[in-house]
Design an enzyme around this catalytic site. Structure first.
Site, PDB file in Angstrom:
ATOM      1  N   ASP A  26      35.561  72.093  44.922  1.00  0.00           N
ATOM      2  CA  ASP A  26      35.466  70.762  44.730  1.00  0.00           C
ATOM      3  C   ASP A  26      34.480  69.957  46.081  1.00  0.00           C
ATOM      4  O   ASP A  26      34.123  71.013  46.931  1.00  0.00           O
ATOM      5  CB  ASP A  26      36.518  70.489  44.970  1.00  0.00           C
ATOM      6  CG  ASP A  26      37.024  70.468  46.926  1.00  0.00           C
ATOM      7  OD1 ASP A  26      37.036  72.134  46.852  1.00  0.00           O
ATOM      8  OD2 ASP A  26      38.077  70.290  47.434  1.00  0.00           O
TER       9      ASP A  26
ATOM     10  N   GLU B  49      39.714  73.437  48.730  1.00  0.00           N
ATOM     11  CA  GLU B  49      39.296  73.177  49.756  1.00  0.00           C
ATOM     12  C   GLU B  49      38.941  72.678  50.559  1.00  0.00           C
ATOM     13  O   GLU B  49      39.793  71.565  51.798  1.00  0.00           O
ATOM     14  CB  GLU B  49      38.172  73.861  49.758  1.00  0.00           C
ATOM     15  CG  GLU B  49      37.728  74.564  51.550  1.00  0.00           C
ATOM     16  CD  GLU B  49      37.076  73.544  52.761  1.00  0.00           C
ATOM     17  OE1 GLU B  49      37.184  73.545  53.597  1.00  0.00           O
ATOM     18  OE2 GLU B  49      36.883  72.533  52.060  1.00  0.00           O
TER      19      GLU B  49
END
Ligand code: BES
Ligand code: MN
Ligand code: MN
Length: 453
Positions: A85, A149
């Site tokens: 991400d 994250e």
């Protein structure tokens, strides 16, 4: 190996560019399908690299990608962690080329996620592919790439607790940090923790005419600014009672050891376009950004911000505040100290609300371990220089959880540069760093397997 890397250079890059084209912004639900597509892309590349059981694990949020290759159960196991991400790309208008249309200029790849962390975790997949295709893997490998994250890794925490058997390994290898420069490789030995809060100050029950009421009623924006300004003293220290109580102070030896890392203050200022640095008295810039805790406003709003002038006394004002933590501060305690203090300094004419967001524990890794030695030797072999141990300022909250739940230490073998503009417009990653990383990683496996046998 060298020949394989050379022959496949262009393909490795083309694949990374394809990965960078998918906008996997975890924070923004409009990108949910793209986030999943990214996970599927990563899964397929893990299979193509020769790993087994490549699959997506569903979570309450974005999926986790996992694969493994067990070559010999008697050999040690490396668990690679990364995140697919990325941070939101806003503000788009400041990008010189669109964030999700990767562009190569001056030997650098410009795209959101180029360095953080697509370019960096992808090096691992290519390094594994190269090992499998040539001399074979000297260790077992497990790969876990998550999609949350940048929003706090909450679901990964749950996954790690549930899957501790699956994730059994001897070391965790992460490329999601920076080196000092391409001439001076380094290995981060610590990360800061994080406590993140949102505050809201509410005054009158509606926006008011700033002439009719101005001067007689608390203005939430004025009040919020004053409250925030009072959070630092004249020495740049944070004015929250108890904030420093648990801060682990480094010994003079440790400080002088860290001070050996080369640092060019003039270059630092030039890169950022600032005339001077600032921070806590008694500490160097490097110390202020790594071994010392901080408090920063990340965003602030309230009142009229549109075109022209509107005379209004706003009803509300808000800010998002991050505090970077160092060993032995904990996000829960710091958030609580902040909340108590911030509420207590509010003047009578307003109400204050503090909402905690995600946080994370600080992390340190020992330098006298076999794992660190293997990483150090890998750099030495690929870069011709021993890496310098440094302490990092950013946060990867899951590292502390890996240690707590799995009992495994992480090696922070990042290849980015602080000037890669992570989280900023025009993020980039050097082609040199991408290829050098792919070259360095197999040396880690080689030295690690040798040191463990
Ligand atoms: N890769 C960064 C952390 C980082 C960057 C560490 C550079 C060391 C050097 C990571 O993706 C990140 O941005 N983490 C967040 C924490 C999270 C809870 C949103 C951070 O540090 O703000
Ligand atoms: Mn990252
Ligand atoms: Mn990041």
């Amino acid at each position: 190996m060298t020949a394989f890397l050379e022959t496949n250079k262009q393909r490795f890059l083309d694949e990374l560019l394809e990965l960078l084209r998918i906008p996997s912004v975890s924070a923004d639900s409009r990108f949910k399908d793209d986030v999943r597509r990214t996970a599927e892309f990563v899964r397929d590349k893990l299979t193509a690299a020769g790993l087994d059981e490549a699959q997506l694990f569903e979570t309450a949020g974005h999926p986790i990608v996992y694969a493994e290759k067990i070559v010999d159960s008697a050999k040690p196991t490396v668990l690679v962690y990364g995140h697919y991400d990325v941070q939101p790309a806003d503000p788009y208008e400041l990008w010189h080329s669109p964030p999700f249309e990767p562009t190569i200029r001056n030997e650098r790849i410009y795209a959101r996620g180029a360095c953080d962390d697509k370019g960096q975790f992808y090096m691992h997949i290519k390094a594994i592919e190269a090992m499998v295709a040539t001399d074979g893997l000297p260790c077992n490998v497990k790969v876990m790439i998550e999609g949350e994250e940048e929003v706090g890794s909450d679901n990964l925490g749950t996954f790690v607790r549930e899957q501790s058997e699956l994730l059994k390994a001897d070391v965790i290898l992460i490329s999601d940090t920076s080196i000092i420069s391409n001439e001076t490789p380094s290995l981060e030995t610590g990360l800061r923790g994080l406590s993140y809060v949102e505050v809201q100050v509410t005054g009158p029950n509606r926006d008011l005419h700033s002439g009719v009421y101005g001067g007689g009623v608390a203005n939430p924006v004025n009040v919020l600014c004053e409250m925030i300004a009072s959070l630092h003293d004249e020495n740049g220290r944070i004015n929250i009672p108890g904030f420093y109580d648990k801060v682990a102070d480094l010994s003079d030896e440790e400080r002088s050891e860290l001070a050996k890392a080369p640092f060019d203050l003039e270059e630092y200022k030039r890169d950022l376009g600032i005339n001077d640095v600032m921070g806590e008295t008694g500490y160097s810039t490097n110390e202020r950004t790594s071994i010392r805790p901080t408090l920063d406003v990340n965003g602030i709003w309230g009142g009229y911000t549109g075109e022209g002038a509107k005379t209004v006394l706003p009803s509300k004002a808000s800010a998002k505040i991050s505090m970077r933590l160092v060993p032995n501060q904990t996000p829960n305690e710091i958030t609580e100290l902040f909340t108590r203090h911030f509420t207590s300094i509010a003047p009578a004419g307003v109400q204050v609300q503090v909402t905690p967001h995600h946080g994370g524990m600080p992390y340190v890794t020992p330098v006298d371990s076999v794992e660190f030695e293997a990483a150090s030797k890998a750099f030495e072999e690929a870069w011709g220089k021993k890496p310098i141990p440094t302490r990092g300022g950013g946060s990867i909250p899951i590292t502390a959880l890996f240690e707590e739940v799995l009992g495994i230490k992480s090696i922070l073998m990042g290849f980015g540069l602080d000037s890669d503009a992570l989280h900023s417009p025009n993020e980039s990653y050097g082609l040199f760093n991408f290829y050098k990383g792919i070259e360095t990683i197999p040396y880690f496996y080689k030295h690690y397997a040798a040191l463990k046998s």
